[in-house]
Design an enzyme around this catalytic site. Sequence first.
Site, short mmCIF file in Angstrom:
data_model
loop_
_atom_site.label_atom_id
_atom_site.label_comp_id
_atom_site.label_asym_id
_atom_site.label_seq_id
_atom_site.Cartn_x
_atom_site.Cartn_y
_atom_site.Cartn_z
CB CYS A 84 -2.10 0.49 8.53
SG CYS A 84 -0.85 1.77 8.48
CG ASN B 109 -0.45 -0.08 2.49
OD1 ASN B 109 0.73 -0.38 2.65
ND2 ASN B 109 -1.24 0.19 3.50
P1 NAP Z 1 0.39 -8.85 4.12
O1 NAP Z 1 -0.40 -9.81 3.34
O2 NAP Z 1 0.59 -9.11 5.56
O3 NAP Z 1 1.78 -8.71 3.37
C1 NAP Z 1 2.78 -7.83 3.79
C2 NAP Z 1 4.12 -8.35 3.36
O4 NAP Z 1 4.36 -9.61 4.01
C3 NAP Z 1 4.25 -8.62 1.86
O5 NAP Z 1 5.58 -8.33 1.47
C4 NAP Z 1 3.98 -10.10 1.78
O6 NAP Z 1 4.59 -10.71 0.66
C5 NAP Z 1 4.68 -10.57 3.03
N1 NAP Z 1 4.27 -11.89 3.50
C6 NAP Z 1 3.04 -12.44 3.47
N2 NAP Z 1 3.07 -13.69 4.02
C7 NAP Z 1 4.36 -13.91 4.39
C8 NAP Z 1 5.05 -15.00 5.00
N3 NAP Z 1 4.42 -16.11 5.34
N4 NAP Z 1 6.38 -14.88 5.23
C9 NAP Z 1 7.04 -13.75 4.89
N5 NAP Z 1 6.45 -12.68 4.30
C10 NAP Z 1 5.12 -12.76 4.07
O7 NAP Z 1 -0.22 -7.39 4.07
P2 NAP Z 1 -0.69 -6.57 2.83
O8 NAP Z 1 -2.03 -7.05 2.39
O9 NAP Z 1 0.41 -6.50 1.81
O10 NAP Z 1 -0.80 -5.11 3.49
C11 NAP Z 1 -1.95 -4.69 4.12
C12 NAP Z 1 -1.80 -4.79 5.63
O11 NAP Z 1 -0.67 -4.04 6.05
C13 NAP Z 1 -2.99 -4.18 6.33
O12 NAP Z 1 -3.37 -5.00 7.39
C14 NAP Z 1 -2.44 -2.86 6.84
O13 NAP Z 1 -3.13 -2.35 7.95
C15 NAP Z 1 -1.03 -3.22 7.14
N6 NAP Z 1 -0.20 -2.02 7.19
C16 NAP Z 1 0.25 -1.59 8.41
C17 NAP Z 1 1.00 -0.44 8.51
C18 NAP Z 1 1.50 0.05 9.84
O14 NAP Z 1 2.41 0.88 9.84
N7 NAP Z 1 0.97 -0.42 10.95
C19 NAP Z 1 1.32 0.27 7.36
C20 NAP Z 1 0.87 -0.19 6.13
C21 NAP Z 1 0.10 -1.36 6.07
P3 NAP Z 1 3.77 -10.97 -0.72
O15 NAP Z 1 3.35 -9.63 -1.21
O16 NAP Z 1 4.82 -11.60 -1.58
O17 NAP Z 1 2.63 -11.85 -0.39
#
Ligand code: NAP
Length: 486
Positions: free
Chosen positions: A290, A158
């Site tokens: 987020c 994002n």
């Molecule tokens: P996500 O599915 O958790 O993925 C985030 C990252 O983790 C991606 O690079 C993803 O890789 C990787 N990943 C997924 N499964 C993994 C595993 N088993 N082992 C290692 N890496 C893994 O989240 P998203 O859908 O991309 O992002 C949205 C989420 O991020 C929302 O919940 C949002 O609230 C949160 N967010 C939080 C913040 C904060 O600062 N608190 C900021 C921005 C976003 P792939 O893309 O290759 O699957």
Amino acid sequence: MITLTDKDLFKTKGYINGQWMESSDQTCFDVDNPATGEVIATVARCGSAEARKAIEAAHTAYGSWRQLTALQRADYLYKWYELIMTHLEDLAYLLTAEQGKPLAEAGNEIRYGAGYIRWFAEEARRIYGDTIPQAANDKRLVCIKQPVGVVACITPWNFPNAMLTRKIAPALAAGCTVVCKPAGSTPLSALALAELAHRAGIPAGVVNVVAGSTRAIGNELTANPLVRKLTFTGSTRVGKTLIKACADTVKKTSMELGGNAPFIVFDDADPDAAVAGAIVSKYRNAGQTCVCSNRLLVQSGIYDIFMEKFTDAVQKMKLGPGTEQGVAIGPMITTDAVNDVDAMVQDAVDKGASIVTGGKRSGLGARFYEPTILGRVTSDMQVFREEIFGPVAPVIRFDTEAEAIQMANDTEFGLAAYFYSRDIGRVWRVAEELEYGIVGINEGLVSNEAAPFGGIKESGNGREGSKYGLDDYLEIKYLCMGGVNK
Ligand code: NAP
């Protein structure tokens, strides 16, 4: 197709030890444009072998990077910052092409992300230790701060630029080296950042980027004992898995996870300011941040006027491809994301919510969803309980301050919260009662490099940005010197 002024910013290989590398098995994956579905790049699919190589390079580079003076590291960071600002337009264009957000928003993300690099270039020189009043006369007690070591950074789609700079900049400032795994849907922004780090002269191995096989890279980053810290931004579900995976080698972890932000409008709020705050905190990045407002709680006395103005403002927002003039809301990242949001809207309607505006997919294309407001929302609906991550604003009417606080805190998340009030007593009371790491008061846009960003409860731990942002990349070492009075 992607047309950049500086074509060399378009990178499609892994960046390991200062070199661009294909994956060892020669496999690739596609990156598409969410607005059109067109494939815009084919990127080397790195796996565990590449992740291991990158970790080893980072480990070797750590030996000399940590020995530089803080000023030398700061100078590298500052050079990198300048190059990013020079190439802002190309970077913004690349970001919109792979992620979808409006071009103006993409430009803001590049500035915002670069702001962290400049900030930590400045903070690098302020890593102070402590002297402690001695417990015995012949001893002297001192604390020094030292870099953690090799840091693994895993980031979401994002904010493909800023979520990475928020991690790499403090890590490098502290003397750590990094191996980054960007999201599979948005690797191009990360690879362009690596190219600019290369041009800034940051030594080989200090910054490494491997995109590709999620599990294989993730397993290596969490299991390899050379990695001493994992910093993750993403969903709470994946964050929990990674914390568990890091347990075997007892790595330090920082977790920036999901949110469920309440946005409270009290009777004494300025309705126009509240509407402007709700628009920016809810619909920025098509609701995919987020810190997006997830639930709008509006007090009875202001409800009608707020809803009228809010609905009017939402209906004026232009939906469309991020590169089109005047577009305020771009596509969502995938069709699955659109399906998830639509299912949540259906769940709410089935349980009695009303659609004030929007509430359906747009005819513009498979990944476009109309900006939506839902009325008569109740706490049993998914939109109240779960992170929506889309352009949908559920609105709930309330009567008392106590009721609003109870509803706001009724979630396992604790990242950002917002409220609007002009009563100074209420401002303090509510700010102290909200169980969140970040509270916007009469303000819908809260994040900047000088402020600590992070959550409590299941929204994670650690803080990014601010003077506290270095702490996560430093170890405190206590030196006890005896025999002073020989
Ligand atoms: P996500 O599915 O958790 O993925 C985030 C990252 O983790 C991606 O690079 C993803 O890789 C990787 N990943 C997924 N499964 C993994 C595993 N088993 N082992 C290692 N890496 C893994 O989240 P998203 O859908 O991309 O992002 C949205 C989420 O991020 C929302 O919940 C949002 O609230 C949160 N967010 C939080 C913040 C904060 O600062 N608190 C900021 C921005 C976003 P792939 O893309 O290759 O699957």
